[in-house]
Design an enzyme around this catalytic site. Structure first.
Site, PDB file in Angstrom:
ATOM      1  N   GLY A   1      42.171  47.376  38.289  1.00 50.32           N
ATOM      2  CA  GLY A   1      40.842  47.717  38.787  1.00 50.32           C
ATOM      3  C   GLY A   1      39.714  47.012  38.070  1.00 50.32           C
TER       4      GLY A   1
ATOM      5  CE  LYS B   1      37.511  38.500  39.802  1.00 51.51           C
ATOM      6  NZ  LYS B   1      38.120  39.483  40.747  1.00 51.51           N
TER       7      LYS B   1
ATOM      8  CG  ASP C   1      39.650  45.671  42.349  1.00 55.68           C
ATOM      9  OD1 ASP C   1      39.776  44.474  42.649  1.00 55.68           O
ATOM     10  OD2 ASP C   1      40.619  46.450  42.216  1.00 55.68           O
TER      11      ASP C   1
HETATM   12  P1  ATP Z   1      42.538  42.994  38.486  1.00 55.47           P
HETATM   13  O1  ATP Z   1      43.638  43.218  37.540  1.00 55.47           O
HETATM   14  O2  ATP Z   1      41.764  44.218  38.780  1.00 55.47           O
HETATM   15  O3  ATP Z   1      42.934  42.215  39.703  1.00 55.47           O
HETATM   16  P2  ATP Z   1      41.198  40.537  37.867  1.00 55.47           P
HETATM   17  O4  ATP Z   1      42.395  39.738  37.514  1.00 55.47           O
HETATM   18  O5  ATP Z   1      40.603  40.306  39.195  1.00 55.47           O
HETATM   19  O6  ATP Z   1      41.530  42.070  37.665  1.00 55.47           O
HETATM   20  P3  ATP Z   1      40.097  40.288  35.209  1.00 55.47           P
HETATM   21  O7  ATP Z   1      39.644  38.937  34.786  1.00 55.47           O
HETATM   22  O8  ATP Z   1      41.373  40.787  34.697  1.00 55.47           O
HETATM   23  O9  ATP Z   1      40.047  40.323  36.799  1.00 55.47           O
HETATM   24  O10 ATP Z   1      38.967  41.338  34.806  1.00 55.47           O
HETATM   25  C1  ATP Z   1      37.667  41.247  35.331  1.00 55.47           C
HETATM   26  C2  ATP Z   1      36.640  41.293  34.215  1.00 55.47           C
HETATM   27  O11 ATP Z   1      36.736  42.534  33.515  1.00 55.47           O
HETATM   28  C3  ATP Z   1      36.783  40.196  33.171  1.00 55.47           C
HETATM   29  O12 ATP Z   1      36.066  39.044  33.547  1.00 55.47           O
HETATM   30  C4  ATP Z   1      36.186  40.872  31.930  1.00 55.47           C
HETATM   31  O13 ATP Z   1      34.780  40.731  31.929  1.00 55.47           O
HETATM   32  C5  ATP Z   1      36.549  42.341  32.128  1.00 55.47           C
HETATM   33  N1  ATP Z   1      37.802  42.636  31.432  1.00 55.47           N
HETATM   34  C6  ATP Z   1      39.042  42.699  31.958  1.00 55.47           C
HETATM   35  N2  ATP Z   1      39.965  42.960  31.013  1.00 55.47           N
HETATM   36  C7  ATP Z   1      39.293  43.074  29.851  1.00 55.47           C
HETATM   37  C8  ATP Z   1      39.655  43.348  28.481  1.00 55.47           C
HETATM   38  N3  ATP Z   1      40.921  43.565  28.124  1.00 55.47           N
HETATM   39  N4  ATP Z   1      38.681  43.375  27.541  1.00 55.47           N
HETATM   40  C9  ATP Z   1      37.408  43.160  27.880  1.00 55.47           C
HETATM   41  N5  ATP Z   1      36.987  42.899  29.139  1.00 55.47           N
HETATM   42  C10 ATP Z   1      37.913  42.859  30.118  1.00 55.47           C
HETATM   43 MG    MG Z   2      41.705  40.524  40.862  1.00 55.19          MG
END
Ligand code: ATP
Ligand code: MG
Length: 321
Positions: A258, A228, A261
């Protein structure tokens, strides 16, 4: 998903969110909530909302914060038969405030709440014996009770031909000891799917560099890695060297909690329903992106129809791999 529901074990919380940006909670300030939360609960809610069979293992208190969670999970089609209602301890909670740089401060009450007071009961065993997939959130591994349930459920799900996924979900506020580290290593080498975000990939591999970390983990027994990348999208890596990239959808980020998740819940469910990697990755990116447009960690979890509409209406963010 004919084999049985996706199950997830761990903390069920309410989240109270500061409505202003700043540093932590040392001053009185406006807050909004309670929102149903807890990374494992958000994940399983997205599974249910997407249309997959899903069931949660954990505990809530006999209070409104617990009812907020049970009502939401039930509404979204999640089997709550293995969620204990603790008569003596309150439902777990997390207060979150965003800093100007986008990082977050948390005040957690998990270890001394109902969220951590569950264990291997007859209901949990019955659920494990009919489960088709076990998803583990790294955040849950800080709780000894969750470790016991995960360690016992793992061989049962495996023996019936079920699959396993792991989201490292490492939080600086949740220190993890040696036992958590050991179970994490076991899961890392056994999982069919690893869902790291950002630096978690290199931390999990113990190696620097994305390509090297991916190689180390896939050689070490992990079946597939979906990385991600926040607003930069996501990439899926398979042991045969194949790779699928997906650009993020272009959205206004209101509440990032979230996203990972919901991404995981949509990806696992889409794959379990038989969709190929590309399609599952598109749904997962859409689920993550849609969730950050809505305040509250679980509030943006979407049905498959809502994601289809979102995908049709939302441009991809500019970028390249
Ligand atoms: P969390 O904060 O819930 O732990 P994470 O760090 O596990 O999240 P992220 O990479 O932040 O995961 O987000 C997961 C997915 O959601 C990303 O791969 C993307 O596809 C989408 N996403 C997250 N933030 C954004 C954003 N600002 N704009 C577009 N897509 C997003
Ligand atoms: Mg995470």
């Amino acid at each position: 998903d004919a084999l049985g529901p996706t199950i997830c074990v761990g903390e069920i919380l309410v989240e109270i969110v500061a409505t202003t940006v700043g540093d932590g909670f040392t001053d009185a300030q406006p807050l909004v909530g309670p929102y149903p939360s807890g990374a494992p609960a958000i994940f399983i809610d997205q599974c249910g909302r997407f249309g997959g069979a899903a069931a949660m293992i954990g505990a809530v208190g006999d209070d409104d914060f617990g009812r907020v969670n049970l009502d939401r999970l039930k509404r979204d089609g999640v089997d709550v038969s293995a969620i204990a209602v603790d008569p003596d301890w309150p439902t777990g909670s997390a207060f979150v405030r965003y800093r100007a740089d986008g990082s977050r401060d948390f005040v957690y009450n998990i270890a001394t709440s109902a969220a951590a007071r569950f264990g291997w009961t007859a209901e949990v065993e019955a659920l494990a014996r009919r489960a088709g997939h076990l998803h583990v959130m790294g955040s849950a591994l800080s709780m000894p009770e969750a470790r016991e349930v995960i360690a016992r459920a793992l061989p049962i799900v495996r023996a019936r031909g079920g699959t396993v996924s792991l989201d490292p979900n490492l939080r600086k506020e949740l220190r993890q000891g040696a036992e958590a580290g050991q179970l994490f290593a076991t899961l890392l080498s056994e999982c069919d799917l690893l869902l790291p975000s950002g630096e978690e990939l290199e931390l999990a591999a113990g190696t620097d560099g994305e390509a090297r970390a991916v190689g180390t983990l896939l050689t070490g027994g992990c079946g597939e890695i979906v990385l991600k990348r926040g607003a930069a999208g996501a990439s899926a890596f398979a042991p045969d060297g194949s790779r699928v990239d997906a650009l993020a959808f272009e959205v206004e980020e209101l509440d990032p909690t979230g996203a990972g998740d919901c991404f995981g819940g949509a990806y696992v469910t889409a794959r379990r329903l038989g969709l190929p990697t590309e399609a599952a990755l598109t749904y997962a990116c859409a689920a993550g992106a849609r969730n950050v447009t809505v305040r509250g960690p679980m509030e943006g979890a979407a049905t498959r129809a809502e994601l289809d509409a979102f995908i049709a209406a939302t441009p991809r963010a500019p970028g390249a791999f």
